[in-house]
Design a protein around this motif. Sequence first.
Motif, PDB file in Angstrom:
ATOM      1  N   ARG A 288      53.433  43.973  40.938  1.00  0.00           N
ATOM      2  CA  ARG A 288      53.754  44.231  42.348  1.00  0.00           C
ATOM      3  C   ARG A 288      52.789  43.490  43.273  1.00  0.00           C
ATOM      4  O   ARG A 288      52.407  43.980  44.328  1.00  0.00           O
ATOM      5  CB  ARG A 288      53.743  45.732  42.624  1.00  0.00           C
ATOM      6  N   ARG A 289      52.374  42.314  42.818  1.00  0.00           N
ATOM      7  CA  ARG A 289      51.493  41.414  43.585  1.00  0.00           C
ATOM      8  C   ARG A 289      50.154  42.056  43.950  1.00  0.00           C
ATOM      9  O   ARG A 289      49.528  41.720  44.950  1.00  0.00           O
ATOM     10  CB  ARG A 289      52.208  40.910  44.849  1.00  0.00           C
ATOM     11  N   LYS A 290      49.723  43.006  43.140  1.00  0.00           N
ATOM     12  CA  LYS A 290      48.405  43.612  43.351  1.00  0.00           C
ATOM     13  C   LYS A 290      47.317  42.562  43.177  1.00  0.00           C
ATOM     14  O   LYS A 290      47.311  41.811  42.208  1.00  0.00           O
ATOM     15  CB  LYS A 290      48.185  44.753  42.350  1.00  0.00           C
ATOM     16  N   VAL A 291      46.380  42.497  44.122  1.00  0.00           N
ATOM     17  CA  VAL A 291      45.298  41.518  44.065  1.00  0.00           C
ATOM     18  C   VAL A 291      44.280  41.949  43.019  1.00  0.00           C
ATOM     19  O   VAL A 291      43.706  43.038  43.106  1.00  0.00           O
ATOM     20  CB  VAL A 291      44.606  41.368  45.439  1.00  0.00           C
ATOM     21  N   LEU A 292      44.078  41.101  42.022  1.00  0.00           N
ATOM     22  CA  LEU A 292      43.118  41.399  40.965  1.00  0.00           C
ATOM     23  C   LEU A 292      41.742  40.830  41.278  1.00  0.00           C
ATOM     24  O   LEU A 292      40.729  41.501  41.093  1.00  0.00           O
ATOM     25  CB  LEU A 292      43.626  40.832  39.627  1.00  0.00           C
ATOM     26  N   HIS A 293      41.707  39.577  41.730  1.00  0.00           N
ATOM     27  CA  HIS A 293      40.423  38.993  42.107  1.00  0.00           C
ATOM     28  C   HIS A 293      40.632  37.675  42.837  1.00  0.00           C
ATOM     29  O   HIS A 293      41.721  37.094  42.810  1.00  0.00           O
ATOM     30  CB  HIS A 293      39.513  38.777  40.882  1.00  0.00           C
ATOM     31  N   VAL A 294      39.569  37.232  43.490  1.00  0.00           N
ATOM     32  CA  VAL A 294      39.517  35.908  44.106  1.00  0.00           C
ATOM     33  C   VAL A 294      38.407  35.139  43.400  1.00  0.00           C
ATOM     34  O   VAL A 294      37.268  35.605  43.337  1.00  0.00           O
ATOM     35  CB  VAL A 294      39.223  35.992  45.621  1.00  0.00           C
ATOM     36  N   LYS A 295      38.756  33.980  42.841  1.00  0.00           N
ATOM     37  CA  LYS A 295      37.787  33.184  42.078  1.00  0.00           C
ATOM     38  C   LYS A 295      37.351  31.965  42.885  1.00  0.00           C
ATOM     39  O   LYS A 295      38.168  31.313  43.541  1.00  0.00           O
ATOM     40  CB  LYS A 295      38.394  32.735  40.747  1.00  0.00           C
ATOM     41  N   ILE A 296      36.049  31.660  42.802  1.00  0.00           N
ATOM     42  CA  ILE A 296      35.470  30.560  43.568  1.00  0.00           C
ATOM     43  C   ILE A 296      34.680  29.642  42.646  1.00  0.00           C
ATOM     44  O   ILE A 296      33.893  30.113  41.804  1.00  0.00           O
ATOM     45  CB  ILE A 296      34.522  31.096  44.663  1.00  0.00           C
ATOM     46  N   SER A 297      34.891  28.339  42.802  1.00  0.00           N
ATOM     47  CA  SER A 297      34.070  27.345  42.112  1.00  0.00           C
ATOM     48  C   SER A 297      32.929  26.971  43.047  1.00  0.00           C
ATOM     49  O   SER A 297      33.166  26.456  44.147  1.00  0.00           O
ATOM     50  CB  SER A 297      34.903  26.108  41.767  1.00  0.00           C
ATOM     51  N   PRO A 298      31.668  27.236  42.683  1.00  0.00           N
ATOM     52  CA  PRO A 298      30.556  27.097  43.636  1.00  0.00           C
ATOM     53  C   PRO A 298      30.183  25.649  43.939  1.00  0.00           C
ATOM     54  O   PRO A 298      30.363  24.757  43.111  1.00  0.00           O
ATOM     55  CB  PRO A 298      29.397  27.815  42.921  1.00  0.00           C
ATOM     56  N   ASP A 299      29.651  25.441  45.145  1.00  0.00           N
ATOM     57  CA  ASP A 299      29.091  24.144  45.529  1.00  0.00           C
ATOM     58  C   ASP A 299      27.766  23.918  44.816  1.00  0.00           C
ATOM     59  O   ASP A 299      27.070  24.875  44.440  1.00  0.00           O
ATOM     60  CB  ASP A 299      28.846  24.090  47.039  1.00  0.00           C
ATOM     61  N   THR A 300      27.402  22.648  44.663  1.00  0.00           N
ATOM     62  CA  THR A 300      26.096  22.319  44.088  1.00  0.00           C
ATOM     63  C   THR A 300      24.985  22.792  45.012  1.00  0.00           C
ATOM     64  O   THR A 300      23.981  23.355  44.571  1.00  0.00           O
ATOM     65  CB  THR A 300      25.977  20.802  43.856  1.00  0.00           C
ATOM     66  N   GLU A 301      25.161  22.560  46.318  1.00  0.00           N
ATOM     67  CA  GLU A 301      24.217  23.049  47.323  1.00  0.00           C
ATOM     68  C   GLU A 301      24.911  24.140  48.128  1.00  0.00           C
ATOM     69  O   GLU A 301      25.958  23.898  48.734  1.00  0.00           O
ATOM     70  CB  GLU A 301      23.761  21.906  48.245  1.00  0.00           C
TER      71      GLU A 301
END
Length: 450
Positions: free
Chosen positions: A87-100
């Motif tokens: 039901r389109r429940k939000v599980l997580h938001v994933k981020i690829s980090p910057d070097t700085e």
Amino acid sequence: MVNVFKIKKGLDINLEGKAERIKVQKDASEDFVLSPAFFEGVVPKVIVREGEHVDAGQALFVNKQYPEVGFASPVSGTVTEIARGERRKVLHVKISPDTEQKYVDYGIHDVSRMSGEDVKDMLLKAGLFGFMDQLPYAISALPCNEPKAIFVSALRDKPLAADFEFELEGNEADFQTGLTALSKIAKVYLGIGAKQTSAALTGAKDVEINVFSGPCPAGNVGVQINHISPVNKGETVWTADPMVVIFIGRLFNTGKVDLRRIVAVVGSMVENPSYHDVIVGGQIAPLLECRLGDFAECLRIIDGNVLTGRRTTIDGYIGAHTSEITVISEGEEECEFMGWMMPRLNQFSVNRSYFSWLLGKKAYTLDARVKGGERHMIMSGEYDRVIPMDICAEYLIKAIISGDIDRMEELGIYEVAPEDFALAEFVDSSKLELQHIVRSGLDMLRKENA
């Protein structure tokens, strides 16, 4: 004035695998996750898109019912995934980090000159407000409620719990700033242990200090609230993990949302248990790399404490309130000769069923087995022996199971959280999932009173 409370009810469980006071620097996480599951009671609305760049401190999602309550990104980088379930429940938001790393600049503020509304607005703006919790209902704090008090417990006394005094080293100024900021909103009660000696705790300003001694769960903030200022119907109190207080202090001292913390990697199945510098939402795998021996397939990995944490996997991520990653054996490979008929000198017993109680304060190796099946609830008083609160625990559980809301209110459900029943669940001869039952009761009551 310092108040002293001596807790007599409870149970200390001495387990193998406690972390040594050694800090280890591991490789940085390749990606970070912020999940609504980290924040109880939040219905999320994502306000970023996949491929979008975010700065540390920028909100990733908000509480749909209270859009002013955002939840800050722990790092700067690119949003690579917005995972959804049924039901389109939000599980997580994933981020690829910057070097700085880049941070949203919220400006340095002198909290001594700020009002309570100014502090509250700053926390909402920076996405840190939701990191605090509230009673009743044991959910993420809501800005519509005015708390009668704010409680902070710096005493961690659950099995294998991380030592907050070790986490506090180097963060004393930020901790005091956080306490001062919260004191602008409501009266702050700081609970500490009788054996804690850090000057930042014993000499904390702008708070009322309360010293607690006795067995676990003396460090539970719910137990401390029950002894100092119980929550009645219509009242609200906020609670804050001591590390969240440091996050708040850093915000005012630096103008940045800095979610760096120390996490203990503990448990009988971990080689060389120690502390690690991490950022909230980082990967668990780097912390456990080359430390699980040859038993990786038979392990229970827990994000949090062995009594109250969430079950996770080697591919999981560090929670927003996690102070330890615990690894114990599943116990499926165990084969006990003659079973219960053996004297069991190496197994822990609450009621002296085994002869191990003769060995004194021995450290035990426990696994994840329940050792029995769910059965009818017996009114034996065993809950009350480990819950040092002025409630009738067994009757409250029965009221929740039966769905009797009036009875739940009479028996004090407004002042409890699931973690208050963690020890009762451990000793429960009926093998009931008490924490899950209490959570379902709190959710039922919140829905009824909405």
